[in-house]
Design an enzyme around this catalytic site. Sequence first.
Site, PDB file in Angstrom:
ATOM      1  N   GLU A   1      46.605  32.169  37.076  1.00  0.00           N
ATOM      2  CA  GLU A   1      47.500  32.031  38.232  1.00  0.00           C
ATOM      3  C   GLU A   1      48.356  30.757  38.197  1.00  0.00           C
ATOM      4  OE1 GLU A   1      44.658  32.718  41.313  1.00  0.00           O
ATOM      5  OE2 GLU A   1      44.494  34.831  40.762  1.00  0.00           O
TER       6      GLU A   1
ATOM      7  N   ASP B   1      49.729  40.054  41.360  1.00  0.00           N
ATOM      8  CA  ASP B   1      48.851  38.975  41.819  1.00  0.00           C
ATOM      9  C   ASP B   1      47.767  39.637  42.666  1.00  0.00           C
ATOM     10  OD1 ASP B   1      47.560  36.900  43.077  1.00  0.00           O
ATOM     11  OD2 ASP B   1      49.334  36.092  44.079  1.00  0.00           O
TER      12      ASP B   1
END
Lengths: 229, 654
Positions: free
Chosen positions: B187, B14
């Site tokens: 995401e 991430d």
Amino acid sequence: MFKLVDSAVPVACWSCSIGHNDSTLFCPHCSKIQPPPGGDYFSVFGLEPRLNLDLPALEHEFHRLSRKLHPDRFARAEENEKEWSLADTALLNDAYRTLKDPLRRTEYLLKLLGAEIGDGLKSKAEKEARTPIYLLEEVFDLNMQLEEMRAARASGEADPVLASALEQAKRKFDLMLQTVDEELRDEWSAWDAGDDAERATSQKTMVALLDRRRYLSNLVRDVTETLGA
Amino acid sequence: MKEIMTEGRVVGIDLGTTNSLVASMEGDTPFVIPGVDGSNLVPSVVALDPIPVPMPAQGGRPTVTVGNSARKALIESPERVIYSVKRLMGRGLEEIQEELELFPFRIAADVEAGEVPRIQLGELRFTPPEISAYILRQLKRNAERFFSAPVTQAVITVPAYFNDAQRQATKDAGRMAGLEVLRLVNEPTAAALAYGLDRAKTGTIAVYDLGGGTFDISILNLRDGIFEVQSTNGDTHLGGDDIDNLLLAIALNEIHAEHGVDLRLHPGAVQAVRKAAIEAKIKLSSDSAAHFNIELPNGDSYQREIPRAVFEMLIEPVLKRTAGPCKQALADAGITPEQIDEVVLVGGSTRIPAVRQLVDELFHLSARGKRPHTELNPDEVVALGAAVQAGILAGASKSTDELLLLDVTPLSLGIEALGGTVARIIQRNSTIPASATEHFTTGVDGQTNVAIHVVQGERELAEDCRSLARFDLKGIPPMSAGLPRIEVKFLIDADGILHVTAREQRSGQAAQIEVKPTYGLTDEQVESMILDSFDNAEADFAKRLLIEARNEAETILAAVERAPESPAWAQLNAEERAAITAARDRLTQIKQGEDAAAIREATLALDQTTRRFAELMMEAAVSSALTGKTMGAANEELTEAVTAPHAMAPAEFK
């Protein structure tokens, strides 16, 4: 007229070299993924061209094929298989997106059959230029009202009379849209069940209905936008 | 070498605006890989080292610090530090003007239009992907350290609403960091994967993702392990940063108005106030009020209480900007809020009670006796999902074998038509990979070139959309106007990135395409920015681990060596000082050996004993930045503290 997938030409599988029908996504012998087949969107799902489709079955087949074809399944495969997975999945997605929506499906089938359907690489203005004769008067009135409404909005005035006239016009065009949709549905069944001659007639009717529908839905959109602004 | 590459682990990353994380699968469960300091979050902050340390492993590259220690440098030497670089990824010079007003980005002045902007850090310049590559390299190293094995393949998450250029820039960053990016995952979709793993569920999920700098909303159908995204929407420039900037602006304005001090002239002081603003924001998620208490250079102190009600009023306009995208996503999916079965909250900003309230209203949750999902840490859930996707791609686990993600393209793809209007060829929310084939012809007899302008966006005019690229179809055989038939195929791949191929059909000749991305690096540029080839040499891996472990040990030992010169040292008690000395001696001895793991363990031990000292130094740095002392005499007494690189300070803000 309608060209079904040409199954007469065998293609040799890149992996096992055994010849197979070129409309297949996987080799029937060694199960390896194949380059995108040349058939139409219906053939991707193993279907004959039809306008009435079983949507849950289509979705089920879409998921089943996605599981096998998706690039996620080939992340560590050889380059050629990766490339075909990407191309095949794009084809599968394009086919599903087109076939699951009844209007897109109808437009697609008509285009396959050689009809000119009003979009392509034209600008929005070009697409909307044709006003059907039977609607000329109403569209003229509506455009006047829309102009007035926008002017009223711009100067900050509320015009309840005008607004309600527009609401009424919107309802009317909505009803016309519904009628078009019903007529289209009838044509789907007519085309699916028809012989060559009946299909030819049905196609002409559908092209006209789609033109009309596009025009009406643009009107409804303009009215909705103006009212909601 | 190929064998090793294909056998290796795939990690999930991430790459966030504020924090970045790396995660992996342990059997059927994803977990976050901690850094050397034991912290799961690596702040997305990169600082150029003040003194170039000659390291053979760096191949002559400038050395940087990433994460918590870089964050410390933000206050001490802001001109050598950059944060929130994600806001600049894939964007052109004219697009980032707004950001420049709010962030201390120093863009090199002599960049030409169409070139990728370069950020000035100290005496050097970096493109945004290079900065991101440093962060990625840190995460890669954290993973390699954890597994004691090379890591060369990764899944990286991007905001769902990222456009083609932003995605390409992220992929470029991966390549520069020595990572093969197997997939870019959106995401919110990753978050849904993390939640969906342990439940064989069917239903419609909305993922509301408000992070540091970006906002995404995605609506998915979950069925038989297939996560099918129905629609997505968002704003790539909306997040916690905007809230920080609001509080910061208020404090700076009030300080200027009430005390006649313009802190904006002192970048270090601005960063110190920004830090106070972030702390206040975090406090207001649990407390009913927060306080600013800032000592000013003229001896005054700025005192301000911020009750939660005032805070909520302030941020309302920011939060309201998330409502439009949510409604549009629902409309595009063709559903009403009542048809949403579950809502998942992602991103640190969803800890704010006012955000939760808004989500509740948008999706009619409490009215239906529902609550949003917050079971997984909102800072970690995206990384965990990326690890699940990495597991799917590696095909390594049975639990991920049944899962499949079908994502969509967030923005419509179009071609500029006559009169500057846009002809859409792939609609937004189309499942990817997606393709479209268009035919072009010539307008003049003998014409051999056709120029095509590709844009992304929903507006009617090309100039209002994002320009992706201009293609020149060249080598068209000279024919009468309108006769050539050039077939151009547009393909959006599973990463959401566009590929174009073209063919002249009448002559059967493949038309050449010259792609000029509107903003972006060429292949050669990316190649030249690869951080260090040494990272990829598998044979040297063990050697590299040892060198890195020694480097880290030396860095902290050097800092501890200088510690007694710092005023903070005097604030420690005798016991604390003795503990530091003992840990230092142990590390000095172990460092001579060949055992990388033992060196790391001793480094970590020394780091832990010096933690309070690091905090004391940090406080000293903050207060001196605010009182402007760094400019004057105080500079001398603090010089050592300022330059001492403390590689492993703990996370100060979440």
